[in-house]
Design a protein around this motif. Structure first.
Motif, PDB file in Angstrom:
ATOM      1  N   LEU A  78       0.820  -1.208   0.000  1.00  0.00           N
ATOM      2  CA  LEU A  78       0.000   0.000   0.000  1.00  0.00           C
ATOM      3  C   LEU A  78       0.854   1.258   0.000  1.00  0.00           C
ATOM      4  CD1 LEU A  78      -2.746  -1.143   2.541  1.00  0.00           C
ATOM      5  CD2 LEU A  78      -2.892  -1.075   0.051  1.00  0.00           C
ATOM      6  N   LEU A 102      -5.043  -8.157   4.949  1.00  0.00           N
ATOM      7  CA  LEU A 102      -4.747  -7.158   5.977  1.00  0.00           C
ATOM      8  C   LEU A 102      -6.050  -6.729   6.647  1.00  0.00           C
ATOM      9  CD1 LEU A 102      -2.963  -5.017   7.375  1.00  0.00           C
ATOM     10  CD2 LEU A 102      -3.160  -3.606   5.332  1.00  0.00           C
ATOM     11  N   PHE A 104      -7.519  -3.859   9.086  1.00  0.00           N
ATOM     12  CA  PHE A 104      -7.129  -2.530   9.553  1.00  0.00           C
ATOM     13  C   PHE A 104      -7.583  -2.286  10.989  1.00  0.00           C
ATOM     14  CE2 PHE A 104      -6.776  -2.379   5.090  1.00  0.00           C
ATOM     15  CZ  PHE A 104      -5.875  -1.385   4.780  1.00  0.00           C
ATOM     16  N   MET A 108     -12.980  -1.578   7.903  1.00  0.00           N
ATOM     17  CA  MET A 108     -13.723  -0.938   6.821  1.00  0.00           C
ATOM     18  C   MET A 108     -14.814  -1.918   6.397  1.00  0.00           C
ATOM     19  SD  MET A 108     -14.481  -0.836   3.434  1.00  0.00           S
ATOM     20  CE  MET A 108     -13.301  -1.987   2.720  1.00  0.00           C
ATOM     21  N   TYR A 120     -18.453 -10.072  -0.824  1.00  0.00           N
ATOM     22  CA  TYR A 120     -17.810  -9.072  -1.687  1.00  0.00           C
ATOM     23  C   TYR A 120     -16.354  -9.447  -1.965  1.00  0.00           C
ATOM     24  CZ  TYR A 120     -15.728  -4.641  -3.087  1.00  0.00           C
ATOM     25  OH  TYR A 120     -15.042  -3.674  -3.765  1.00  0.00           O
TER      26      TYR A 120
ATOM     27  N   TYR B 130     -11.947   4.175   2.452  1.00  0.00           N
ATOM     28  CA  TYR B 130     -12.122   2.874   1.802  1.00  0.00           C
ATOM     29  C   TYR B 130     -10.955   2.430   0.936  1.00  0.00           C
ATOM     30  CZ  TYR B 130     -17.121   2.627   2.906  1.00  0.00           C
ATOM     31  OH  TYR B 130     -18.314   2.541   3.543  1.00  0.00           O
ATOM     32  N   GLU B 132      -7.534   2.139   0.767  1.00  0.00           N
ATOM     33  CA  GLU B 132      -6.523   1.136   1.112  1.00  0.00           C
ATOM     34  C   GLU B 132      -7.147  -0.210   1.459  1.00  0.00           C
ATOM     35  OE1 GLU B 132      -3.528   2.281   3.851  1.00  0.00           O
ATOM     36  OE2 GLU B 132      -2.482   3.418   2.305  1.00  0.00           O
ATOM     37  N   PRO B 133      -8.199  -0.251   2.282  1.00  0.00           N
ATOM     38  CA  PRO B 133      -8.822  -1.551   2.533  1.00  0.00           C
ATOM     39  C   PRO B 133      -9.267  -2.258   1.254  1.00  0.00           C
ATOM     40  CG  PRO B 133      -9.616   0.051   4.103  1.00  0.00           C
ATOM     41  CD  PRO B 133      -8.769   0.803   3.132  1.00  0.00           C
ATOM     42  N   LEU B 134      -9.847  -1.490   0.325  1.00  0.00           N
ATOM     43  CA  LEU B 134     -10.304  -2.135  -0.910  1.00  0.00           C
ATOM     44  C   LEU B 134      -9.122  -2.649  -1.721  1.00  0.00           C
ATOM     45  CD1 LEU B 134     -13.209   0.212  -2.044  1.00  0.00           C
ATOM     46  CD2 LEU B 134     -13.354  -2.091  -1.105  1.00  0.00           C
ATOM     47  N   ARG B 135      -8.057  -1.852  -1.762  1.00  0.00           N
ATOM     48  CA  ARG B 135      -6.865  -2.327  -2.482  1.00  0.00           C
ATOM     49  C   ARG B 135      -6.342  -3.585  -1.840  1.00  0.00           C
ATOM     50  NH1 ARG B 135      -3.281   2.748  -2.326  1.00  0.00           N
ATOM     51  NH2 ARG B 135      -1.595   1.337  -2.898  1.00  0.00           N
ATOM     52  N   SER B 136      -6.345  -3.624  -0.497  1.00  0.00           N
ATOM     53  CA  SER B 136      -5.806  -4.803   0.176  1.00  0.00           C
ATOM     54  C   SER B 136      -6.690  -6.028  -0.053  1.00  0.00           C
ATOM     55  CB  SER B 136      -5.617  -4.534   1.668  1.00  0.00           C
ATOM     56  OG  SER B 136      -6.825  -4.736   2.346  1.00  0.00           O
TER      57      SER B 136
END
Lengths: 260, 234, 276
Positions: A78, A102, A104, A108, A120, B130, B132-136
């Motif tokens: 990231l 990961l 967080f 999220m 999803y 959203y 970074e979480p979506l990318r991860s």
């Protein structure tokens, strides 16, 4: 092997085994070599080098601002490091992005049901529906969220939300799962439930890498400790040795609860 | 004061009599502005979301330009579309001038910047949380944009309503490219302009009150749908 | 999210429906008409007669004569119904218009506040009436929009020998209706055609102050846009032009009255001599 592109591997068909268990990619060990991250002339990560092997639960420990979260973000592609390299190894290293997950610090969650949140992530991996359903049911049951499956995710309690984020990451059956301060905002009961869920993930064969500033949690969870201070790695030792007698002054002070 | 009273009673009797001409004008207004909003959404939502998510050179200037173009004068847009669609213009061969199609095009151009600019703001705020979480999770760029649009659907619905409000209320563009032809391109606002120019102010104001009523009904429906969606998916 | 492209196509189809719908329906021609003929209600009276007879719809764009002529030059309309003989001559000379037929006539009126502080109603002719307004510096509103009425107003000022200048002379840059609305608020003088005046509701304190000068004659003609200049124009516009000068149309024009007053007098050949 250079830093893998997070988007690689999409074209390749997912290999699957029978049953709800996805065929896990093998991307460990992970090696960081002299990783440097600078912002406005300040070194936030300073020549960070370590290796993470399959198996043990690695806990990255350190005071606030030590660079723990940054280290996780660099590992997950990231944040590109300003110098140094992040090297994934193993037979599937070229698909590293698909082999890691990961969670967080602030989960999220999407504006849909708990079930749909896990779905999803699995749909992003183009997993067929029957397999998805089976997989979602498994991870929700293991994280004790199955009875809440149809509830809107954002209406769950803090602890349930964090477990759901964990379940979603776990559903993809990663080779390695990173958790960033997963219990930072949770009460003791929720923390215990979350730690149980993490142990379940570990028991499934997934490597756990988590950050925390909570000594008690580190003692409960860690097989090995990576002690970070001011962006530098001061110690990487088996957990028992670390808590018995840390080698650096900073770690000793941290264990005693002194302000660093 | 008597003018206002007359206007109000005109509005009430217009609605009660359900005059077929009036119904036709209302339906055309809704169809033209509704179509324009749908087209503007198809362009503006992805465009605004992309600008909200992407970081590139000249982005700041583009955002300023986009925000400024929310205030495009309808007359100017109408004139530009007229010059394009005129028989002597580059798209004259389409034969679209003085048709509802031309009105849809003009209003689409008016509404798209509004949709794009407001979407950009909403998506930029969302993507802080959203992206970074979506990318991860392994979401590709188009997947992330689609997800952010879906997550922001409640606030984006308000964006589309703002666009609709702009479209249904403007007269400058549609009167130039539509020509205010009775039964063909006459909508609420051009009908109001016509009655004003005939000096029939109570009728003009009455039509205006009907227009306000339509806006209230449309927004009320949208609000109700939002409530339902919010309860369904938090 | 995965279904989005399909949904998008569906929405696009809905949105484009009005674009397709335009190619259907009855045959029609497009007429640019001076706002007076539309705002006075005359066309609403005439067109149903023609449409019933011919099966051809007439789509009316109501604009000032200046703009109507510009629409013809660009080939955006098939026919014109306007009242600016000089500009019409130019169109014919340029070959933009292929035919002109005189249809009807009425007259311009000088209107202004009932009390008439300039005393315009006592003038001997139209230029003299304007001169009185100028000398008294009575507020005068000009259309200022290149319309037939504006052109005529300028011609009348020219006949007075004085140029209208000063803070008392203001251009509205708007149509006749908007200008009348303004005049009734400001108690100003202005020039208006009889048809619009009779139809206009929001008169306030305004009244007719001067009428009857031959120079205030207002001649309306129908013009066809030339197919040589613009090959795509609809040839059936000819039917409408022919009909306007027919007995039926001329009788209908004479029959259109408001408060017992005839708005337009038929003037098709042989030219009628009954101008007011």
């Amino acid at each position: 092997m250079p830093q893998p592109d997070p988007l690689t591997g999409r074209a390749q068909a997912t290999r699957r085994s029978a049953g709800a268990q996805l065929d896990r990619l093998h991307i460990l060990p992970l090696r960081l070599e002299g990783v440097v991250l600078e912002r406005r002339g300040v070194r936030l990560l300073d020549e960070l080098s370590f290796q993470l092997e399959r198996g043990p639960c690695s806990v990255i420990l350190g005071p606030n601002g030590a660079g723990k979260t940054l280290a996780l973000r660099v590992c997950n592609g990231l944040l590109p490091p300003d110098a140094g390299r992040v090297i994934w190894d193993g037979p599937d290293a070229h698909q590293a992005a698909r082999g890691r997950a990961l969670v967080f610090q602030r989960p999220m969650l999407l504006r849909r049901s708990a079930w749909a949140n896990v779905d999803y992530a699995l749909r992003l991996r183009r997993i067929p529906k029957p397999e998805r359903d089976q997989r979602i049911e498994t991870v929700l049951r293991e994280t004790r969220l199955l009875t809440l499956a149809s509830r809107p995710a954002r209406q769950l309690s803090g602890g349930e939300q964090q477990r759901l984020a964990l379940a979603r990451a776990w559903a993809m059956d990663p080779s390695v799962l990173f958790l960033d301060e997963p219990a930072a905002a949770l009460d003791p009961g929720s923390t215990r439930a979350l730690e149980e869920a993490i142990r379940a993930v570990r028991a499934s064969g997934t490597k756990i890498v988590m950050t925390t500033h909570d000594l008690a949690q580190a003692e409960r969870m860690a097989d090995e400790i990576l002690f970070l201070h001011q962006g530098r790695l001061l110690e990487q030792t088996p957990a028992a040795d670390f808590f018995a007698g840390p080698r650096t002054d900073e770690a000793r002070a941290f264990l005693k609860g002194e302000v660093l | 004061m008597s003018d206002l009273t007359a206007a109000f009673s005109t509005a009430v009797s217009l609605i009660l009599s359900l005059d077929s001409d009036l119904v036709e004008i209302i339906l055309l207004s809704l169809r033209v502005s509704g179509s324009a909003v749908v087209l503007a959404a198809l362009v503006g939502l992805p465009l605004g979301a992309a600008i909200g998510v992407l970081r590139f050179r000249g982005r700041r200037a583009l955002v300023v330009l986009l925000n400024a173009s929310m205030g495009l004068p309808p007359v100017v847009v109408g004139l530009l579309v007229y010059l394009m669609l005129s028989r002597s213009g580059p798209l004259g061969w389409l034969g679209l001038l003085f048709t509802p199609g031309a009105m849809v095009i003009a209003q689409t151009l008016l509404v798209t910047p509004i949709v794009a600019a407001l979407t950009r703001q909403a998506i930029e705020d969302l993507s802080e949380e959203y992206d970074e979480p979506l990318r991860s999770l392994g979401a590709s760029f188009p997947q992330r944009v689609a997800t952010l649009l879906y997550e922001g659907r409640l606030s984006l619905a308000t964006t589309l309503l703002a666009g609709f409000g702009r479209a249904i209320a403007e007269v400058g563009a549609v009167i130039i490219v539509g020509g205010n032809i009775a039964h063909v391109t006459r909508v609420m606002t051009t009908a109001i302009a016509l009655e004003t120019s005939r000096g029939d102010l109570p009728l003009a104001l009455g039509l205006g009150l009907v227009l306000v009523g339509i806006a209230i009904v449309v927004n009320g429906c949208a609000q109700w749908m939002q409530e339902v969606a919010r309860r369904a998916a938090a | 999210m995965i279904r989005a492209p399909g949904l998008g196509l569906l929405l696009a189809a809905i949105a484009l429906a009005p674009l397709q719908a335009l190619s259907q329906g009855r045959p029609y021609v497009v007429l640019a008409a001076g706002t007076t003929t539309r705002d006075s209600g005359l066309l609403a009276q005439l067109l149903p007669l023609f449409e019933a007879r011919s099966g051809l719809a007439v789509r009316v764009i109501g604009v000032g004569t200046g703009r109507a002529i510009e629409l013809a030059r660009r080939g955006d309309v098939d026919a014109l119904l306007v009242h600016d003989p000089a500009a019409e001559d130019a169109l014919l000379r340029e070959g933009v218009a292929s035919l002109r037929r005189t249809v009807m006539v009425n007259d311009f009126l000088l209107i202004g506040p009932q009390e008439d502080p300039a005393g315009a109603r006592h003038a001997s002719d139209a230029p003299a009436a304007l001169n009185r307004v100028a000398q008294a510096q009575g507020l005068f509103l000009s259309r200022g929009d290149d319309s037939g009425t504006h052109k005529r107003e300028l011609a009348l000022w020219k006949a007075t020998g004085t140029a209208p200048e000063g803070s008392w002379y203001r251009e509205t840059g708007s149509g006749m209706g908007a200008t009348l609305n303004t005049a009734s608020q400001l108690d100003a003088y202005t020039l208006v055609d009889r048809a619009t005046w009779l139809f206009f509701r929001n008169r306030g304190q305004l009244a007719i102050l001067y009428e009857g000068d031959a120079r205030m004659r207002n001649l309306y003609s129908v013009l066809l846009v030339s197919r040589a200049a613009h090959p795509h124009v609809r040839p059936r516009a000819q039917e409408f032009a022919d009909w306007l000068v027919s007995k039926e149309a001329q009788a209908a024009i004479r029959a259109y009255t408001i408060d017992g007053q005839v708005l337009f007098h038929p003037a098709a050949n042989p030219p009628s001599e009954e101008s007011p």
